[in-house]
Write a protein that holds these residues in place. Sequence first.
Motif, PDB file in Angstrom:
ATOM      1  N   LEU A 127      27.482  -0.072  -6.426  1.00 39.60           N
ATOM      2  CA  LEU A 127      26.360  -0.858  -5.920  1.00 39.60           C
ATOM      3  C   LEU A 127      25.104  -0.395  -6.651  1.00 39.60           C
ATOM      4  O   LEU A 127      24.751   0.784  -6.606  1.00 39.60           O
ATOM      5  CB  LEU A 127      26.198  -0.672  -4.413  1.00 39.60           C
ATOM      6  CG  LEU A 127      24.970  -1.318  -3.772  1.00 39.60           C
ATOM      7  CD1 LEU A 127      25.036  -2.836  -3.906  1.00 39.60           C
ATOM      8  CD2 LEU A 127      24.845  -0.912  -2.315  1.00 39.60           C
ATOM      9  N   VAL A 128      24.418  -1.321  -7.329  1.00 42.72           N
ATOM     10  CA  VAL A 128      23.260  -0.992  -8.155  1.00 42.72           C
ATOM     11  C   VAL A 128      22.026  -1.679  -7.577  1.00 42.72           C
ATOM     12  O   VAL A 128      22.081  -2.860  -7.215  1.00 42.72           O
ATOM     13  CB  VAL A 128      23.477  -1.420  -9.621  1.00 42.72           C
ATOM     14  CG1 VAL A 128      22.316  -0.962 -10.495  1.00 42.72           C
ATOM     15  CG2 VAL A 128      24.788  -0.862 -10.156  1.00 42.72           C
ATOM     16  N   TYR A 129      20.908  -0.954  -7.523  1.00 40.43           N
ATOM     17  CA  TYR A 129      19.656  -1.528  -7.042  1.00 40.43           C
ATOM     18  C   TYR A 129      18.491  -0.807  -7.719  1.00 40.43           C
ATOM     19  O   TYR A 129      18.637   0.283  -8.281  1.00 40.43           O
ATOM     20  CB  TYR A 129      19.543  -1.428  -5.517  1.00 40.43           C
ATOM     21  CG  TYR A 129      19.692  -0.029  -4.965  1.00 40.43           C
ATOM     22  CD1 TYR A 129      18.583   0.773  -4.703  1.00 40.43           C
ATOM     23  CD2 TYR A 129      20.956   0.503  -4.707  1.00 40.43           C
ATOM     24  CE1 TYR A 129      18.726   2.053  -4.199  1.00 40.43           C
ATOM     25  CE2 TYR A 129      21.108   1.775  -4.201  1.00 40.43           C
ATOM     26  CZ  TYR A 129      19.987   2.548  -3.954  1.00 40.43           C
ATOM     27  OH  TYR A 129      20.135   3.818  -3.464  1.00 40.43           O
ATOM     28  N   PHE A 130      17.306  -1.450  -7.667  1.00 36.28           N
ATOM     29  CA  PHE A 130      16.111  -0.928  -8.333  1.00 36.28           C
ATOM     30  C   PHE A 130      15.074  -0.487  -7.309  1.00 36.28           C
ATOM     31  O   PHE A 130      15.009  -1.009  -6.192  1.00 36.28           O
ATOM     32  CB  PHE A 130      15.490  -1.993  -9.248  1.00 36.28           C
ATOM     33  CG  PHE A 130      16.249  -2.232 -10.525  1.00 36.28           C
ATOM     34  CD1 PHE A 130      15.962  -1.484 -11.665  1.00 36.28           C
ATOM     35  CD2 PHE A 130      17.235  -3.200 -10.585  1.00 36.28           C
ATOM     36  CE1 PHE A 130      16.654  -1.707 -12.847  1.00 36.28           C
ATOM     37  CE2 PHE A 130      17.934  -3.427 -11.765  1.00 36.28           C
ATOM     38  CZ  PHE A 130      17.634  -2.676 -12.891  1.00 36.28           C
ATOM     39  N   LYS A 131      14.239   0.467  -7.748  1.00 37.01           N
ATOM     40  CA  LYS A 131      13.079   0.895  -6.986  1.00 37.01           C
ATOM     41  C   LYS A 131      11.854   0.932  -7.893  1.00 37.01           C
ATOM     42  O   LYS A 131      11.967   1.152  -9.096  1.00 37.01           O
ATOM     43  CB  LYS A 131      13.293   2.287  -6.391  1.00 37.01           C
ATOM     44  CG  LYS A 131      14.283   2.356  -5.244  1.00 37.01           C
ATOM     45  CD  LYS A 131      14.344   3.758  -4.661  1.00 37.01           C
ATOM     46  CE  LYS A 131      15.279   3.832  -3.465  1.00 37.01           C
ATOM     47  NZ  LYS A 131      15.306   5.213  -2.890  1.00 37.01           N
ATOM     48  N   ARG A 132      10.693   0.709  -7.272  1.00 37.12           N
ATOM     49  CA  ARG A 132       9.424   0.839  -7.990  1.00 37.12           C
ATOM     50  C   ARG A 132       8.560   1.862  -7.265  1.00 37.12           C
ATOM     51  O   ARG A 132       8.264   1.702  -6.079  1.00 37.12           O
ATOM     52  CB  ARG A 132       8.692  -0.495  -8.074  1.00 37.12           C
ATOM     53  CG  ARG A 132       7.286  -0.357  -8.668  1.00 37.12           C
ATOM     54  CD  ARG A 132       6.659  -1.677  -8.986  1.00 37.12           C
ATOM     55  NE  ARG A 132       5.306  -1.483  -9.524  1.00 37.12           N
ATOM     56  CZ  ARG A 132       4.648  -2.368 -10.254  1.00 37.12           C
ATOM     57  NH1 ARG A 132       5.222  -3.529 -10.539  1.00 37.12           N
ATOM     58  NH2 ARG A 132       3.444  -2.104 -10.699  1.00 37.12           N
ATOM     59  N   ASP A 133       8.185   2.898  -7.993  1.00 35.10           N
ATOM     60  CA  ASP A 133       7.380   3.988  -7.426  1.00 35.10           C
ATOM     61  C   ASP A 133       8.025   4.534  -6.150  1.00 35.10           C
ATOM     62  O   ASP A 133       7.343   4.837  -5.165  1.00 35.10           O
ATOM     63  CB  ASP A 133       5.955   3.519  -7.155  1.00 35.10           C
ATOM     64  CG  ASP A 133       5.225   3.124  -8.437  1.00 35.10           C
ATOM     65  OD1 ASP A 133       5.491   3.745  -9.484  1.00 35.10           O
ATOM     66  OD2 ASP A 133       4.397   2.193  -8.391  1.00 35.10           O
ATOM     67  N   ARG A 226      19.850  -9.739 -10.991  1.00 38.42           N
ATOM     68  CA  ARG A 226      21.174 -10.256 -11.335  1.00 38.42           C
ATOM     69  C   ARG A 226      22.109  -9.078 -11.561  1.00 38.42           C
ATOM     70  O   ARG A 226      21.746  -8.108 -12.233  1.00 38.42           O
ATOM     71  CB  ARG A 226      21.113 -11.122 -12.598  1.00 38.42           C
ATOM     72  CG  ARG A 226      22.441 -11.792 -12.941  1.00 38.42           C
ATOM     73  CD  ARG A 226      22.215 -12.902 -13.951  1.00 38.42           C
ATOM     74  NE  ARG A 226      23.469 -13.599 -14.240  1.00 38.42           N
ATOM     75  CZ  ARG A 226      24.175 -13.388 -15.349  1.00 38.42           C
ATOM     76  NH1 ARG A 226      23.758 -12.511 -16.245  1.00 38.42           N
ATOM     77  NH2 ARG A 226      25.294 -14.054 -15.563  1.00 38.42           N
ATOM     78  N   HIS A 227      23.330  -9.165 -11.008  1.00 39.27           N
ATOM     79  CA  HIS A 227      24.288  -8.071 -11.077  1.00 39.27           C
ATOM     80  C   HIS A 227      25.633  -8.602 -11.563  1.00 39.27           C
ATOM     81  O   HIS A 227      26.164  -9.575 -11.014  1.00 39.27           O
ATOM     82  CB  HIS A 227      24.447  -7.408  -9.702  1.00 39.27           C
ATOM     83  CG  HIS A 227      25.346  -6.214  -9.709  1.00 39.27           C
ATOM     84  ND1 HIS A 227      26.705  -6.303  -9.518  1.00 39.27           N
ATOM     85  CD2 HIS A 227      25.088  -4.902  -9.910  1.00 39.27           C
ATOM     86  CE1 HIS A 227      27.251  -5.099  -9.589  1.00 39.27           C
ATOM     87  NE2 HIS A 227      26.289  -4.234  -9.820  1.00 39.27           N
ATOM     88  N   ARG A 240      26.330  -3.990 -14.876  1.00 40.80           N
ATOM     89  CA  ARG A 240      25.012  -4.265 -15.456  1.00 40.80           C
ATOM     90  C   ARG A 240      24.149  -4.981 -14.427  1.00 40.80           C
ATOM     91  O   ARG A 240      24.576  -5.997 -13.862  1.00 40.80           O
ATOM     92  CB  ARG A 240      25.113  -5.115 -16.724  1.00 40.80           C
ATOM     93  CG  ARG A 240      25.630  -4.361 -17.940  1.00 40.80           C
ATOM     94  CD  ARG A 240      25.748  -5.264 -19.148  1.00 40.80           C
ATOM     95  NE  ARG A 240      26.137  -4.510 -20.318  1.00 40.80           N
ATOM     96  CZ  ARG A 240      25.286  -4.040 -21.236  1.00 40.80           C
ATOM     97  NH1 ARG A 240      24.000  -4.280 -21.097  1.00 40.80           N
ATOM     98  NH2 ARG A 240      25.717  -3.352 -22.266  1.00 40.80           N
ATOM     99  N   ALA A 241      22.956  -4.452 -14.220  1.00 40.80           N
ATOM    100  CA  ALA A 241      22.008  -5.066 -13.294  1.00 40.80           C
ATOM    101  C   ALA A 241      20.707  -5.320 -14.045  1.00 40.80           C
ATOM    102  O   ALA A 241      20.236  -4.453 -14.800  1.00 40.80           O
ATOM    103  CB  ALA A 241      21.761  -4.167 -12.090  1.00 40.80           C
TER     104      ALA A 241
END
Length: 406
Positions: A127-133, A226-227, A240-241
């Motif tokens: 499971l891939v996800y992004f964070k900002r700061d 998109r994943h 790939r995310a």
Amino acid sequence: MREIVWYRVTDGGTIKQKIFTFDAMFSTNFSHMENYRKREDLVYQSTVRLPEVRISDNGPYECHVGIYDRATREKVVLASGNVFLNVMAPPTSISVLAADTPAPFSRYQAQNFTLVCVVSGGKPAPLVYFKRDGEPIEATPLPEPPAGAGNWAPRNLLHRDLDDTKVPKSLAAEGEVGGGQLLATADPPRGLAAERDPVTEIIPETVVSREFPRWVHVAEPIYYFRHTHAPVSDGTVEARATLTWTLNPQIDNEALFSCEVKHPALSMPMQSEVTLVAPKGPKITMTPTRARVGDTVRILVQGFQNEVFPEPLFTWTRVGSRLLDGSAEHDGKELVLERVPAELNGSMYRCTAQNPLGSTDTHTRLIVFENPNIPRGTEDSNGSLTGHCGFRLVLVLTLTVILELT
């Protein structure tokens, strides 16, 4: 009981590889693995233990048990059972890249920016996800690839009248004198160009350019996520995310983005992070440090005063003239000047380093010293010997012919 045999089933059940046998008649057990590697232990005469399981061990297994018939000891009755071994493996690598780079910096047009997180070596897919700061990003799922940039762009730059970097030079000067106010008139309505004063539509070719335009953006950017994942030949999955949004250099510069991965084989999330940074202060070196006429000079960008991401685009130009090869500019980290002539002494070269977050210019001056191996004035603009000597020889021959005729 006669024997217990374990098989590894491959190719959809068409091939069965014998991996372990227990012979009850002689109370012995032995492995059938290649090179006699005994990776299996028979426990309680019926259970195979794999102490160092690998991805290649994933798949179905069968156990065949042979027992003697009660009626006759010569007849063996077989019974079998199967089990599927599902091997999990944690990801081995994670990296964050910028798509479509190196790319130039745009002062007058908003552009989309995409971060790509690549996770490999894991099974099953993570499971891939992004964070900002440090904060999770709420993104809109994007299941299908975009058909065209114009159809799926998260947000386009509004009309150019809302970009105050395009201001007539004379009006900008009046604004500076007037304490920073660009125009003394009332604020125009927030509409299209047709609804505004036609006087503001007269924009000359000479404009005042600021490093970062004041684009009209909402407080929070709109992110698109998109994943995808694809199987690899070794049995693992590459995930790939992508995270796409309309870049705003004013607020995105020095923003920290991280890609995090959750996987059942990991006790804590795995992560990789990057900081979006515009290039500042390229460090330029010149070799040789004391260039002489006829030498090949190399001017190279070795780094920056800060960590730059994404990778910048480098462009070389000569101030006030063209480069030695006649071109207007040169792309790349290194500029090579072959057989420099004396005419290049004191020439100034500009290196422009830019990425979608911003751009910076750095200048260096070329000092060319005399070469004792080349007489003064015997080289042309390309650094090669001129035809002065040949001209003198032709002049002497001409005078000789004239004297003979007289």
